[in-house]
Design a protein around this motif. Structure first.
Motif, PDB file in Angstrom:
ATOM      1  N   MET A   1       0.837  -1.188   0.000  1.00  0.00           N
ATOM      2  CA  MET A   1       0.000   0.000   0.000  1.00  0.00           C
ATOM      3  C   MET A   1       0.883   1.253   0.000  1.00  0.00           C
ATOM      4  N   ALA A   2       0.438   2.280  -0.732  1.00  0.00           N
ATOM      5  CA  ALA A   2       1.202   3.516  -0.804  1.00  0.00           C
ATOM      6  C   ALA A   2       1.072   4.295   0.495  1.00  0.00           C
ATOM      7  N   ALA A   3       2.169   4.911   0.907  1.00  0.00           N
ATOM      8  CA  ALA A   3       2.164   5.671   2.149  1.00  0.00           C
ATOM      9  C   ALA A   3       1.261   6.894   2.012  1.00  0.00           C
ATOM     10  N   GLY A   4       0.491   7.174   3.069  1.00  0.00           N
ATOM     11  CA  GLY A   4      -0.323   8.376   3.085  1.00  0.00           C
ATOM     12  C   GLY A   4      -1.692   8.250   2.461  1.00  0.00           C
ATOM     13  N   ARG A   5      -1.988   7.161   1.810  1.00  0.00           N
ATOM     14  CA  ARG A   5      -3.302   6.987   1.190  1.00  0.00           C
ATOM     15  C   ARG A   5      -4.290   6.393   2.174  1.00  0.00           C
ATOM     16  N   ALA A   6      -5.509   6.901   2.130  1.00  0.00           N
ATOM     17  CA  ALA A   6      -6.572   6.330   2.954  1.00  0.00           C
ATOM     18  C   ALA A   6      -7.167   5.115   2.252  1.00  0.00           C
ATOM     19  N   THR A   7      -7.778   4.239   3.028  1.00  0.00           N
ATOM     20  CA  THR A   7      -8.453   3.074   2.463  1.00  0.00           C
ATOM     21  C   THR A   7      -9.833   3.487   1.970  1.00  0.00           C
ATOM     22  N   LEU A   8     -10.101   3.245   0.708  1.00  0.00           N
ATOM     23  CA  LEU A   8     -11.399   3.557   0.115  1.00  0.00           C
ATOM     24  C   LEU A   8     -12.375   2.409   0.315  1.00  0.00           C
ATOM     25  N   LEU A   9     -11.910   1.201   0.038  1.00  0.00           N
ATOM     26  CA  LEU A   9     -12.747  -0.007   0.090  1.00  0.00           C
ATOM     27  C   LEU A   9     -12.003  -1.086   0.852  1.00  0.00           C
ATOM     28  N   GLU A  10     -12.691  -1.708   1.789  1.00  0.00           N
ATOM     29  CA  GLU A  10     -12.105  -2.850   2.495  1.00  0.00           C
ATOM     30  C   GLU A  10     -13.123  -3.984   2.529  1.00  0.00           C
ATOM     31  N   VAL A  11     -12.774  -5.080   1.897  1.00  0.00           N
ATOM     32  CA  VAL A  11     -13.619  -6.276   1.874  1.00  0.00           C
ATOM     33  C   VAL A  11     -13.091  -7.223   2.938  1.00  0.00           C
ATOM     34  N   ARG A  12     -13.974  -7.626   3.857  1.00  0.00           N
ATOM     35  CA  ARG A  12     -13.556  -8.453   4.987  1.00  0.00           C
ATOM     36  C   ARG A  12     -14.320  -9.776   4.992  1.00  0.00           C
ATOM     37  N   ASP A  13     -13.633 -10.853   4.692  1.00  0.00           N
ATOM     38  CA  ASP A  13     -14.183 -12.203   4.799  1.00  0.00           C
ATOM     39  C   ASP A  13     -15.542 -12.314   4.084  1.00  0.00           C
ATOM     40  N   LEU A  14     -15.641 -11.754   2.900  1.00  0.00           N
ATOM     41  CA  LEU A  14     -16.903 -11.731   2.149  1.00  0.00           C
ATOM     42  C   LEU A  14     -17.294 -13.123   1.664  1.00  0.00           C
ATOM     43  N   LYS A  15     -18.565 -13.447   1.877  1.00  0.00           N
ATOM     44  CA  LYS A  15     -19.134 -14.684   1.347  1.00  0.00           C
ATOM     45  C   LYS A  15     -20.354 -14.326   0.494  1.00  0.00           C
ATOM     46  N   THR A  16     -20.336 -14.751  -0.760  1.00  0.00           N
ATOM     47  CA  THR A  16     -21.484 -14.598  -1.656  1.00  0.00           C
ATOM     48  C   THR A  16     -21.837 -15.982  -2.177  1.00  0.00           C
ATOM     49  N   TRP A  17     -22.957 -16.500  -1.719  1.00  0.00           N
ATOM     50  CA  TRP A  17     -23.388 -17.846  -2.079  1.00  0.00           C
ATOM     51  C   TRP A  17     -24.678 -17.766  -2.892  1.00  0.00           C
ATOM     52  N   PHE A  18     -25.008 -18.892  -3.539  1.00  0.00           N
ATOM     53  CA  PHE A  18     -26.219 -18.972  -4.347  1.00  0.00           C
ATOM     54  C   PHE A  18     -27.025 -20.206  -3.964  1.00  0.00           C
ATOM     55  N   GLU A  19     -28.343 -20.025  -3.867  1.00  0.00           N
ATOM     56  CA  GLU A  19     -29.221 -21.175  -3.643  1.00  0.00           C
ATOM     57  C   GLU A  19     -29.308 -21.985  -4.931  1.00  0.00           C
ATOM     58  N   SER A  20     -29.319 -23.319  -4.796  1.00  0.00           N
ATOM     59  CA  SER A  20     -29.435 -24.174  -5.974  1.00  0.00           C
ATOM     60  C   SER A  20     -29.960 -25.540  -5.569  1.00  0.00           C
ATOM     61  N   ASP A  21     -30.292 -26.348  -6.563  1.00  0.00           N
ATOM     62  CA  ASP A  21     -30.737 -27.710  -6.304  1.00  0.00           C
ATOM     63  C   ASP A  21     -29.626 -28.574  -5.721  1.00  0.00           C
ATOM     64  N   TYR A  22     -28.392 -28.100  -5.832  1.00  0.00           N
ATOM     65  CA  TYR A  22     -27.240 -28.838  -5.308  1.00  0.00           C
ATOM     66  C   TYR A  22     -26.862 -28.384  -3.905  1.00  0.00           C
ATOM     67  N   GLY A  23     -27.637 -27.468  -3.350  1.00  0.00           N
ATOM     68  CA  GLY A  23     -27.286 -26.860  -2.070  1.00  0.00           C
ATOM     69  C   GLY A  23     -26.647 -25.507  -2.301  1.00  0.00           C
ATOM     70  N   ALA A  24     -25.932 -25.009  -1.339  1.00  0.00           N
ATOM     71  CA  ALA A  24     -25.301 -23.691  -1.447  1.00  0.00           C
ATOM     72  C   ALA A  24     -24.109 -23.738  -2.400  1.00  0.00           C
ATOM     73  N   LEU A  25     -24.110 -22.831  -3.393  1.00  0.00           N
ATOM     74  CA  LEU A  25     -22.963 -22.679  -4.286  1.00  0.00           C
ATOM     75  C   LEU A  25     -22.084 -21.583  -3.714  1.00  0.00           C
ATOM     76  N   ARG A  26     -20.935 -21.954  -3.206  1.00  0.00           N
ATOM     77  CA  ARG A  26     -20.057 -21.009  -2.495  1.00  0.00           C
ATOM     78  C   ARG A  26     -19.125 -20.309  -3.488  1.00  0.00           C
ATOM     79  N   ALA A  27     -19.712 -19.409  -4.296  1.00  0.00           N
ATOM     80  CA  ALA A  27     -18.956 -18.739  -5.355  1.00  0.00           C
ATOM     81  C   ALA A  27     -17.844 -17.860  -4.787  1.00  0.00           C
ATOM     82  N   VAL A  28     -18.151 -17.120  -3.732  1.00  0.00           N
ATOM     83  CA  VAL A  28     -17.164 -16.320  -3.002  1.00  0.00           C
ATOM     84  C   VAL A  28     -17.252 -16.772  -1.559  1.00  0.00           C
ATOM     85  N   ASP A  29     -16.119 -17.199  -1.010  1.00  0.00           N
ATOM     86  CA  ASP A  29     -16.207 -17.957   0.243  1.00  0.00           C
ATOM     87  C   ASP A  29     -15.191 -17.511   1.288  1.00  0.00           C
TER      88      ASP A  29
END
Length: 326
Positions: A1-29
């Motif tokens: 990270m560059a010195a002096g820059r503020a954090t604009l976006l911070e993604v923390r332990d993101l989970k994005t799943w999808f419902e399906s006939d196979y159960g949960a699709l853990r696309a982002v886990d």
């Protein structure tokens, strides 16, 4: 990270799943990464690794249902996107986080002119501005020839490169803090690719917006990004400064991606036979136990198949998800 820059976006332990006939699709886990104000970062990996779903999740553009967010946070300028109501989300999308996708023909509405589509965003997010002047100015900024005339053109009247410039103009019209560029040059020929990338870089330097590139092209990453996050099967397996990661990768998957790049001789021909990574990315409903890359990894040992590794520090600046890093 560059010195002096503020954090604009911070993604923390993101989970994005999808419902399906196979159960949960853990696309982002369980994905974590950050983008600085004015910075340039990249998510890299093969198709099916979860890059685009991660990108769409940043502004909660994943359809709910079947998509849902069972865990994690997306902190944008101090606010958790996953906790925003519909009104706040509407003010975020396009105005503060904007997108450019890989297929400009599908990103543009064929029954409206380019100018009409830019005007819609301006009326929503920048009420009170001179819309006509702003449309012409943003089309000029992205290098669309004869912007006064082209603003009245329909998408089918534009070439592929012109369409992508129009899409970029739509994204920039509201002066976003973060531009998410999801494979923005894949559908374009190599000459136009270079023009679009140079344009994005020039606009970033001029306006100070941050850019998150979503790509499988490590060559693009080396030119356009400062930080790189390598994704595999829904998780980040290596993160760090671009130079350090690409010159001395720690994860076998990152090494495999680099080995698959062609090395060209003086005549522009591939000088060595390309090496590929055996196997394929696992389906999100059938993730292997232990390390997700173990079934394709030549260095895998029994413990790799029993337990999933966690991200750990390599040299202070880099992190890797591997029991036996290179």
């Amino acid at each position: 990270m560059a010195a002096g820059r503020a954090t604009l976006l911070e993604v923390r332990d993101l989970k994005t799943w999808f419902e399906s006939d196979y159960g949960a699709l853990r696309a982002v886990d369980g994905v974590s990464f950050a983008v600085e104000e004015g910075g340039a970062a990249a998510l890299v990996g093969e198709s099916g690794c979860g890059k685009s779903v991660t990108a769409l999740s940043l502004a909660r553009l994943v359809a709910e249902p079947p998509g849902y967010y069972p865990g994690g946070e997306i902190i944008f300028r101090g606010e958790n996107v996953l906790a925003m109501d519909r009104r706040r989300l509407a003010s975020l999308r396009g105005a503060q986080i904007a997108y450019v996708f890989q297929e400009p023909a599908t990103a543009l509405n064929p029954v409206f002119t380019v100018g009409d589509q830019i005007a819609e965003a301006l009326r929503l997010h920048r009420p009170g501005v001179d819309i006509s002047t702003e449309i012409t100015e943003v089309l000029r900024t992205v290098g669309l020839p004869d912007p006064e005339s082209r603003r009245h053109a329909y998408p089918h009247e534009l070439s592929g490169g012109m369409k992508q410039r129009a899409v970029l103009a739509m994204a920039l019209a509201c002066r976003p803090a973060l531009l998410v560029a999801d494979e923005p040059t894949t559908a374009l020929d190599v000459t136009i690719q270079r023009q679009i990338l140079d344009l994005i870089r020039g606009i970033q330097e001029k306006t100070g917006m941050a850019v998150l590139f979503i790509t499988h092209d490590l060559g693009l990453v080396s030119e356009m990004a400062e930080q790189v996050h390598v994704m595999y099967a829904g998780v980040v397996v290596e993160s760090g400064p671009v130079g350090a990661v690409l010159e001395n990768p720690s994860h076998p998957y990152t090494r495999g991606l680099l080995d698959a790049l062609p090395e060209l001789d003086a005549r522009g021909n591939a000088s060595v036979r390309l090496r590929s990574i055996g196997g394929s990315v696992p389906h999100p409903s059938r993730l292997p136990s232990g390390c997700r890359f173990a079934p394709r990894c030549s260095r895998a040992r029994p413990e790799c198949r029993r337990q999933e590794p966690q991200m750990s520090s390599v040299d202070g600046a880099r992190r890797v998800r591997c029991f036996f890093p290179l």
